[in-house]
Enzyme design. Structure first.
Site, PDB file in Angstrom:
ATOM      1  N   CYS A 163      -5.035  12.668  13.103  1.00 25.21           N
ATOM      2  CA  CYS A 163      -5.910  11.269  13.019  1.00 25.21           C
ATOM      3  C   CYS A 163      -5.824  10.443  14.199  1.00 25.21           C
ATOM      4  CB  CYS A 163      -5.392  10.591  11.886  1.00 25.21           C
ATOM      5  SG  CYS A 163      -3.961   9.795  11.865  1.00 25.21           S
TER       6      CYS A 163
ATOM      7  N   ARG B 166      -8.787  -0.404   4.402  1.00 24.00           N
ATOM      8  CA  ARG B 166      -7.832   0.808   3.881  1.00 24.00           C
ATOM      9  C   ARG B 166      -6.456   0.144   3.496  1.00 24.00           C
ATOM     10  NH1 ARG B 166      -6.666   4.569   7.708  1.00 24.00           N
ATOM     11  NH2 ARG B 166      -5.193   4.946   6.079  1.00 24.00           N
TER      12      ARG B 166
ATOM     13  N   ARG C 204      -4.829  10.433   4.384  1.00 23.88           N
ATOM     14  CA  ARG C 204      -3.567  11.575   4.762  1.00 23.88           C
ATOM     15  C   ARG C 204      -2.694  11.506   3.406  1.00 23.88           C
ATOM     16  NH1 ARG C 204      -2.205  14.020   9.135  1.00 23.88           N
ATOM     17  NH2 ARG C 204      -0.178  13.617   8.218  1.00 23.88           N
TER      18      ARG C 204
ATOM     19  N   LYS D 174       0.757  -1.145   0.025  1.00 29.19           N
ATOM     20  CA  LYS D 174       0.046   0.078   0.178  1.00 29.19           C
ATOM     21  C   LYS D 174       0.834   1.384  -0.072  1.00 29.19           C
ATOM     22  CE  LYS D 174      -1.527   1.730   4.068  1.00 29.19           C
ATOM     23  NZ  LYS D 174      -1.321   3.067   4.493  1.00 29.19           N
ATOM     24  N   ASN D 175       1.790   1.342   0.981  1.00 28.46           N
ATOM     25  CA  ASN D 175       2.411   2.406   1.214  1.00 28.46           C
ATOM     26  C   ASN D 175       3.599   2.798  -0.101  1.00 28.46           C
ATOM     27  OD1 ASN D 175       0.938   3.145   3.066  1.00 28.46           O
ATOM     28  ND2 ASN D 175       2.496   2.569   4.910  1.00 28.46           N
TER      29      ASN D 175
ATOM     30  N   ARG E 253       0.341  14.304  13.559  1.00 25.88           N
ATOM     31  CA  ARG E 253       0.862  14.263  12.069  1.00 25.88           C
ATOM     32  C   ARG E 253       1.147  15.289  11.522  1.00 25.88           C
ATOM     33  NH1 ARG E 253      -1.466   8.620   9.830  1.00 25.88           N
ATOM     34  NH2 ARG E 253       0.663   8.723   8.566  1.00 25.88           N
ATOM     35  N   PRO E 254       1.856  16.514  11.817  1.00 25.36           N
ATOM     36  CA  PRO E 254       2.187  17.504  11.003  1.00 25.36           C
ATOM     37  C   PRO E 254       2.765  17.288   9.764  1.00 25.36           C
ATOM     38  CG  PRO E 254       3.678  17.575  12.763  1.00 25.36           C
ATOM     39  CD  PRO E 254       2.916  16.234  12.999  1.00 25.36           C
ATOM     40  N   ILE E 255       2.886  18.394   8.685  1.00 22.85           N
ATOM     41  CA  ILE E 255       3.382  18.386   7.468  1.00 22.85           C
ATOM     42  C   ILE E 255       4.230  19.268   7.489  1.00 22.85           C
ATOM     43  CG2 ILE E 255       1.588  17.035   6.268  1.00 22.85           C
ATOM     44  CD1 ILE E 255       0.752  19.693   5.128  1.00 22.85           C
ATOM     45  N   ASP E 256       4.692  20.026   8.668  1.00 24.56           N
ATOM     46  CA  ASP E 256       5.688  21.065   8.362  1.00 24.56           C
ATOM     47  C   ASP E 256       6.944  20.624   7.711  1.00 24.56           C
ATOM     48  OD1 ASP E 256       6.083  19.336  10.712  1.00 24.56           O
ATOM     49  OD2 ASP E 256       7.677  20.592  11.449  1.00 24.56           O
ATOM     50  N   LEU E 257       7.562  19.678   7.588  1.00 20.95           N
ATOM     51  CA  LEU E 257       8.887  19.365   7.041  1.00 20.95           C
ATOM     52  C   LEU E 257       8.551  19.232   5.650  1.00 20.95           C
ATOM     53  CD1 LEU E 257       9.993  16.529   9.576  1.00 20.95           C
ATOM     54  CD2 LEU E 257      10.956  19.106   9.450  1.00 20.95           C
TER      55      LEU E 257
ATOM     56  N   ASP F 207       4.378   0.143  12.324  1.00 20.10           N
ATOM     57  CA  ASP F 207       3.015  -0.417  11.657  1.00 20.10           C
ATOM     58  C   ASP F 207       2.841  -1.740  11.959  1.00 20.10           C
ATOM     59  OD1 ASP F 207       2.679   2.092  10.370  1.00 20.10           O
ATOM     60  OD2 ASP F 207       3.177   1.716   8.525  1.00 20.10           O
TER      61      ASP F 207
END
Ligand code: EPU
Length: 417
Positions: free
Chosen positions: A116, A397, A92, A22-23, A121-125, A304
């Protein structure tokens, strides 16, 4: 709402194959936005997250066909550069369209993914990286607005490794002017897989799989064909299903090297494993001991698989200390395992599992996220009686035909409305 009924106490035996990852499939599908024309992917798993990605790609203007496990994405000149909230909130990983859109079109409007169940789970990077590459990034009204004439190569140093951050910036850098270096990059096999496909399209990426990735920007990319790598988390989950029931299970079509950390912990716990190039067998056992596990970025123990390994440890002889270092809230399964009679004390980011073989008893439980659902199914396989796992949609999912695969190994498991 669908639930899964799992009859416990049945030993699983036999062979089962791992599906495509999946990933890996998710960033690969988003990478198509970098090049107009027909892209072909094989070994794509049938999952809700893949369907959500396709809905978003179609919204942007792509045409998609999906036959068996082969997906063809036909990318035109896009007419929309927006990933709306309704599509992003379902998954996400939709943030992975940001890098490609900025690289190819110099503009994007992408909904912020939000928190979530497993953490903030930020996306600042991701955003800092694009700014370093010359983009103007504004966050307003729940959306990221990106604009740039042309991205420029830059030296990007992550404070801590991020998987989708590395993928987003690696894709963005492919069409940037000059050389980009990503330092302290994530080293997950899925990043290696994405870089392999980008190179097939004509990108110049080296160092992927290590913590320093070098990307030399090129003028354009052209579509290619690719086979998605096997899903290491699904493979690990199926192996643990065999282990927790004391059976002998072979997981084929997998890449054992991607599962070194799990294999080593299972051996430390007392399991006998046979490994060849593309399969792993866990042999029958009559008991195993508790071992401590700390999650960390690849190649260390994957977050995971933490929940599934915790299910295994509830049936071990002795205590296991499980430490989660990646996500601040990834112990939602603990209370549900306790409902099944497990003896676990959760502290901040640490869970102390006092294993007791044969102690699990069936009860109704609730899945809170994807890996938590897998954990509860494993626990159900070992519990006395019939466990009812509610909110099983989380499982769909990320696990392809899970109940079919487990049934093939002898499990009595079925879905009910
Ligand atoms: N982080 C930041 N800022 C960022 C990005 C990440 O602080 O800009 C932090 C996160 O909050 C977290 C850590 O860095 O504490 C690592 O997060 P990462 O960005 O690596 O996670 P991700 O890319 O959002 C991917 C997988 C997850 C998997 C994690 C960790 C995909 C689509 N998702 O998420 O998979 O748990 O890496 O390995 O690849 C799953 O499949 O069940 C799943 C959650």
């Amino acid at each position: 709402m669908e639930k899964m009924l799992v009859k416990g106490g049945i030993q699983l035996n036999g062979e089962v194959h791992a599906s495509g990852a999946k990933n890996s499939a998710l960033p690969l599908l988003f990478s198509t936005l970098l090049a107009p024309g027909k892209h072909v992917f094989k070994n794509v798993p049938h999952l809700m997250d893949i369907q959500s990605t396709m809905v978003l790609l179609k919204h942007l203007g792509c045409e998609i066909s999906w036959e068996g496990s082969t997906v063809q994405v036909d990318v035109p000149e896009l007419k929309s550069f927006e990933a709306p909230y309704d599509l992003v909130r379902k998954m996400r990983a939709s943030i992975l369209c940001l890098g490609p859109l900025m690289a190819r079109y110099g503009q994007a409007k992408v909904s912020l993914p939000g928190g979530c169940a497993i953490g903030t789970r930020p996306i600042d990077l991701h955003l800092e990286g694009l700014k370093e590459m010359g983009a103007q990034i504004d966050v307003d009204s729940g959306y990221v607005f990106g604009k740039v004439d042309k991205l420029k190569g830059a030296k990007l140093i992550f404070e801590s490794p991020t998987v989708t951050g590395t993928e987003n910036l690696m894709m963005a850098a492919c069409l940037a002017d000059g050389v980009t270096l990503i330092e302290n990059a994530a080293k997950e096999p899925e990043i290696w897989d994405l870089a392999e496909y980008l190179n097939k399209m004509g990108a110049k990426i080296s160092g992927h799989g290590s913590s320093i990735i070098r990307i030399e920007g090129v003028d354009r990319l052209t579509p290619a064909e690719h086979v998605v790598i096997p899903d290491r988390i699904e493979a690990g989950t199926l192996l643990l299903a065999g282990a927790i029931t004391g059976g002998e299970v072979t997981v084929s079509s997998c890449r054992p090297d991607d599962l070194d950390a799990l294999i080593s912990k299972m051996k430390e716990s007392g399991f006998k494993l046979s490994i060849d190039e593309s399969s792993i067998t866990v042999h029958k056992n009559t008991g195993y001991t508790g071992v401590d596990v700390t999650t960390a970025p690849h190649p260390a123990f994957p977050t995971d698989l933490q929940a599934q390994f915790m299910a295994l440890m509830t049936q071990a002889d002795g205590t296991s200390v499980i430490t989660e270092t990646i996500f601040e809230n990834r112990f939602m399964h603990v209370q549900e395992l306790v409902r099944l009679n497990a003896d676990i004390t959760p502290k901040t980011r640490v869970a102390i599992v006092r294993g007791a073989p044969g102690s699990l008893k069936a009860a109704p439980v609730m899945a809170t996220d994807l890996r938590a659902s897998a954990c509860l199914i494993l626990a159900g396989l070992a519990a006395q009686g019939e466990t009812e796992v509610n909110r099983i949609y989380h499982l769909d999912r990320g696990y392809e035909k899970m109940e079919e695969k487990l049934s093939k190994l002898g499990a009595q498991i079925c879905r009910k409305n």
